[in-house]
Design an enzyme around this catalytic site. Sequence first.
Site, PDB file in Angstrom:
ATOM      1  N   ASP A 153       0.843  -1.198   0.000  1.00 39.39           N
ATOM      2  CA  ASP A 153       0.000   0.000   0.000  1.00 39.39           C
ATOM      3  C   ASP A 153       0.876   1.245   0.000  1.00 39.39           C
ATOM      4  OD1 ASP A 153      -2.423   1.293  -0.083  1.00 39.39           O
ATOM      5  OD2 ASP A 153      -2.790   1.186   2.073  1.00 39.39           O
ATOM      6  N   GLU A 191       1.288 -13.203  12.474  1.00 37.44           N
ATOM      7  CA  GLU A 191       1.865 -12.019  13.132  1.00 37.44           C
ATOM      8  C   GLU A 191       1.800 -10.842  12.162  1.00 37.44           C
ATOM      9  OE1 GLU A 191       2.937 -11.891  16.276  1.00 37.44           O
ATOM     10  OE2 GLU A 191       2.595 -14.034  16.605  1.00 37.44           O
ATOM     11  N   ASN A 220       1.227   3.362  -2.987  1.00 38.75           N
ATOM     12  CA  ASN A 220       1.701   3.795  -4.313  1.00 38.75           C
ATOM     13  C   ASN A 220       1.205   5.199  -4.645  1.00 38.75           C
ATOM     14  OD1 ASN A 220       2.762   1.249  -4.605  1.00 38.75           O
ATOM     15  ND2 ASN A 220       1.251   0.546  -6.110  1.00 38.75           N
ATOM     16  N   HIS A 276       2.093   3.393  -9.226  1.00 35.67           N
ATOM     17  CA  HIS A 276       1.828   1.960  -9.458  1.00 35.67           C
ATOM     18  C   HIS A 276       2.968   1.317 -10.253  1.00 35.67           C
ATOM     19  CE1 HIS A 276      -1.971   2.252  -7.558  1.00 35.67           C
ATOM     20  NE2 HIS A 276      -2.544   2.982  -8.495  1.00 35.67           N
ATOM     21  N   SER A 298      -8.175  -4.863   5.058  1.00 31.82           N
ATOM     22  CA  SER A 298      -8.686  -4.587   3.711  1.00 31.82           C
ATOM     23  C   SER A 298      -9.092  -5.848   2.953  1.00 31.82           C
ATOM     24  CB  SER A 298      -7.656  -3.775   2.903  1.00 31.82           C
ATOM     25  OG  SER A 298      -7.357  -2.563   3.549  1.00 31.82           O
ATOM     26  N   LEU A 341      10.670 -20.792  -4.742  1.00 38.70           N
ATOM     27  CA  LEU A 341       9.744 -19.899  -4.035  1.00 38.70           C
ATOM     28  C   LEU A 341       8.385 -20.023  -4.714  1.00 38.70           C
ATOM     29  CD1 LEU A 341       9.236 -17.262  -2.179  1.00 38.70           C
ATOM     30  CD2 LEU A 341       9.751 -15.980  -4.243  1.00 38.70           C
TER      31      LEU A 341
HETATM   32  C1  IPE Z   1      -5.396  -2.860  -0.264  1.00 38.98           C
HETATM   33  O1  IPE Z   1      -5.066  -1.533  -0.463  1.00 38.98           O
HETATM   34  C2  IPE Z   1      -5.536  -3.573  -1.589  1.00 38.98           C
HETATM   35  C3  IPE Z   1      -4.281  -3.834  -2.280  1.00 38.98           C
HETATM   36  C4  IPE Z   1      -3.086  -3.628  -1.785  1.00 38.98           C
HETATM   37  C5  IPE Z   1      -4.377  -4.407  -3.595  1.00 38.98           C
HETATM   38  P1  IPE Z   1      -6.190  -0.407  -0.568  1.00 38.98           P
HETATM   39  O2  IPE Z   1      -5.471   0.893  -0.635  1.00 38.98           O
HETATM   40  O3  IPE Z   1      -7.115  -0.718  -1.658  1.00 38.98           O
HETATM   41  O4  IPE Z   1      -6.953  -0.564   0.820  1.00 38.98           O
HETATM   42  P2  IPE Z   1      -7.799   0.460   1.659  1.00 38.98           P
HETATM   43  O5  IPE Z   1      -8.774   1.099   0.710  1.00 38.98           O
HETATM   44  O6  IPE Z   1      -6.814   1.450   2.208  1.00 38.98           O
HETATM   45  O7  IPE Z   1      -8.434  -0.338   2.735  1.00 38.98           O
HETATM   46  C1  IPE Z   2      -1.679   0.193  -3.383  1.00 37.40           C
HETATM   47  O1  IPE Z   2      -1.444   1.548  -3.428  1.00 37.40           O
HETATM   48  C2  IPE Z   2      -1.888  -0.407  -4.760  1.00 37.40           C
HETATM   49  C3  IPE Z   2      -3.266  -0.826  -5.045  1.00 37.40           C
HETATM   50  C4  IPE Z   2      -4.249  -0.840  -4.204  1.00 37.40           C
HETATM   51  C5  IPE Z   2      -3.552  -1.274  -6.408  1.00 37.40           C
HETATM   52  P1  IPE Z   2      -2.620   2.611  -3.373  1.00 37.40           P
HETATM   53  O2  IPE Z   2      -3.005   2.971  -4.764  1.00 37.40           O
HETATM   54  O3  IPE Z   2      -3.725   2.139  -2.505  1.00 37.40           O
HETATM   55  O4  IPE Z   2      -1.877   3.849  -2.695  1.00 37.40           O
HETATM   56  P2  IPE Z   2      -2.471   4.860  -1.631  1.00 37.40           P
HETATM   57  O5  IPE Z   2      -2.986   4.042  -0.476  1.00 37.40           O
HETATM   58  O6  IPE Z   2      -3.539   5.638  -2.310  1.00 37.40           O
HETATM   59  O7  IPE Z   2      -1.284   5.698  -1.250  1.00 37.40           O
HETATM   60 MG    MG Z   3      -4.157   2.332  -0.528  1.00 36.54          MG
END
Ligand code: IPE
Ligand code: IPE
Ligand code: MG
Length: 237
Positions: free
Chosen positions: A16, A203, A18, A33, A192, A127
């Site tokens: 999370d 953990e 990006n 991304h 999520s 892996l």
């Molecule tokens: C969780 O991240 C989903 C993925 C990493 C693919 P999100 O950014 O979508 O989650 P929320 O919205 O913060 O819960």
């Molecule tokens: C995680 O990064 C990637 C996906 C959920 C595809 P985000 O796009 O959720 O990045 P933030 O949380 O908005 O920073």
């Molecule tokens: Mg996110």
Amino acid sequence: MDTERKIPEHVAIILDGNGRWAKKRHLPRSLGHREGCRTVEQTVYDAARAGIKYLTVYGFSTENWKRSSEEVGALMQLFRYYMKRLLGIAKENNVRVKVIGDRSRFDEDIIEGLDRLEQETENNTRLIFTIAVNYGARDEIRRAVQKIAKEVKAGTLDPEAITEQTISDHLDTAGLPDPDLLIRTGSELRLSNYLLWQNAYTEFYVTDVLWPDFNAEELDKAIDAYNQRERRFGNAK
Ligand code: IPE
Ligand code: IPE
Ligand code: MG
């Protein structure tokens, strides 16, 4: 005293941050991304080198379709590109790729690419890299219940014989051990909808590091934190 550093057998990751990474640099989210995809590639190498046997990353959730069509479109283009790269990387590094989630919602060429990744790497052993796409744990459990109900209806499964193992065996993760360590980057303290059943005794390690900045050193810190934990499964000490 046991002083040997334990390497978790199965590490699951909620990647999370990006979007925030890109925003900090005044860049479009899609570039965040793209960097995130590079980090996934690097993490596959790093996990294999660290001796991790199973790595499972959350690439796209069932909820992520709610994002703008521009962002979803950019993610699909990245899948197309990185799926091909991943096939080469997996073959070179003896990595088996598995895909969990409901791939039927993707375009035909993406489905074919995902099938190919699984088929062409199925004999690799160093892996097992599992990627969760159009994955939601509640949807996974719903599909598992549907499969079980069909077997009961067909008379091949006795409802009284359903055990916890029966449920595990009908999930997308059938055959994988439960994660030992769950890493979430980007500081949010929630699951999520990720591996709800499988993470029952996992953990958790949450870091403020945004996913594109994650690297071997950060993975090492998470393994260090894991080594400070005293694992319990409901048992007394
Ligand atoms: C969780 O991240 C989903 C993925 C990493 C693919 P999100 O950014 O979508 O989650 P929320 O919205 O913060 O819960
Ligand atoms: C995680 O990064 C990637 C996906 C959920 C595809 P985000 O796009 O959720 O990045 P933030 O949380 O908005 O920073
Ligand atoms: Mg996110």
